[in-house]
Design a protein around this motif. Sequence first.
Motif, short mmCIF file in Angstrom:
data_model
loop_
_atom_site.label_atom_id
_atom_site.label_comp_id
_atom_site.label_asym_id
_atom_site.label_seq_id
_atom_site.Cartn_x
_atom_site.Cartn_y
_atom_site.Cartn_z
N GLY A 35 140.98 41.62 3.01
CA GLY A 35 141.14 40.33 3.84
C GLY A 35 141.49 40.36 5.37
O GLY A 35 140.95 39.79 5.99
N ARG A 36 142.57 41.46 5.67
CA ARG A 36 142.67 41.84 7.04
C ARG A 36 141.68 42.33 7.89
O ARG A 36 141.44 41.83 9.05
N ARG A 37 140.63 42.83 7.07
CA ARG A 37 139.55 43.59 8.13
C ARG A 37 138.58 42.54 8.20
O ARG A 37 138.02 42.17 9.46
N LEU A 38 138.29 41.51 7.34
CA LEU A 38 137.43 40.36 7.51
C LEU A 38 138.05 39.35 8.63
O LEU A 38 137.41 38.81 9.37
N ARG A 39 139.42 39.34 8.58
CA ARG A 39 140.00 38.20 9.64
C ARG A 39 139.81 38.88 11.15
O ARG A 39 139.68 38.18 11.93
N ALA A 40 139.90 40.37 11.04
CA ALA A 40 139.90 40.76 12.45
C ALA A 40 138.32 40.84 12.87
O ALA A 40 138.12 40.48 14.08
N LEU A 41 137.45 41.21 11.94
CA LEU A 41 136.22 40.73 12.48
C LEU A 41 135.74 39.52 13.00
O LEU A 41 134.94 39.20 13.83
N ALA A 42 136.12 38.63 12.01
CA ALA A 42 136.01 37.23 12.47
C ALA A 42 136.42 36.75 13.76
O ALA A 42 135.93 36.07 14.40
N ARG A 43 137.67 37.27 13.91
CA ARG A 43 138.39 36.73 15.17
C ARG A 43 137.82 37.56 16.49
O ARG A 43 137.60 36.64 17.40
N ALA A 44 137.32 38.74 16.09
CA ALA A 44 136.61 39.30 17.43
C ALA A 44 135.21 38.62 17.58
O ALA A 44 134.77 38.55 18.86
N GLU A 45 134.34 38.28 16.52
CA GLU A 45 133.16 37.60 16.74
C GLU A 45 133.49 36.33 17.51
O GLU A 45 132.53 35.83 18.21
N LEU A 46 134.41 35.48 16.98
CA LEU A 46 134.74 34.19 17.63
C LEU A 46 135.11 34.22 18.82
O LEU A 46 134.51 33.39 19.64
#
Length: 259
Positions: free
Chosen positions: A10-21
């Motif tokens: 979950g933390r990795r997904l949030r980090a990836l999504a935040r960077a992409e955003l």
Amino acid sequence: MSTLALAPAGRRLRALARAELTLLGRNRGALVTALLVPLALPFSVRPAVDRMDLKARGLNAGTVMVTAAIGFAFLFAVYTSLVSTCVARREELVLKRLRTGEPGDAEILTGTALPAVCVGLAQSVVVSVGCAVLLDAGAPEAPCLTVLGVLAGLVLSAALAALTAAFTRTVESAQVTALPLVFVSMLGSGMAVPAEVLPDRLVSVCELLPLSPAIRLVRGGWTGQLSAYEVLGAVATAVAWTLLAVFAVRRWFRWEPRR
């Protein structure tokens, strides 16, 4: 899978999504396409909608416009923007570098898609409220079907974007490779032209298009005119397309630059 194993994912997904955003916010062209095009395009079909005999088919301009707006969010906020994003990240070796770390392939693609999917979801909510208030679309007769259609459309649009990116060589050509699905969906899936006004034989073919089940569920939820059999058929078709798209992505998605 245990809760302890799910937490890092979950933390990795949030980090990836935040960077992409963050990257999406810096790309003005992609941002305009994702935010403004789905909101503006429905008004381009309004003159044609006003000339249709909608009352005889249990529809009104508001219902048709809200369905068109949500469909355009699928196509432009999610599908076309994600095709460009996936190709750009692949050609810049971002995806290749991510694969050398902890995230798995599914996490990388999901994290990349999350911002666009969230934008599409937010736009669907905004246009639904706007059309209900400004165009007398009213509230959905079966909200659960509308929600199911929106979720199905968002997930399938993201999967189809990843699949299209697999066959797209450059960011510049992404708009070209995305055009076939955009045009076919706009004309045949009930966005620009409601399926209810098309000939029966053509409707039976168009119902099999990738985004047709999602659009059918969205409109059916608004009008309350779908039978249980029609709902099951739409859901089954949407699930089949989603599974096929996911399988194709797993089989053909390219992580190396196409040079």
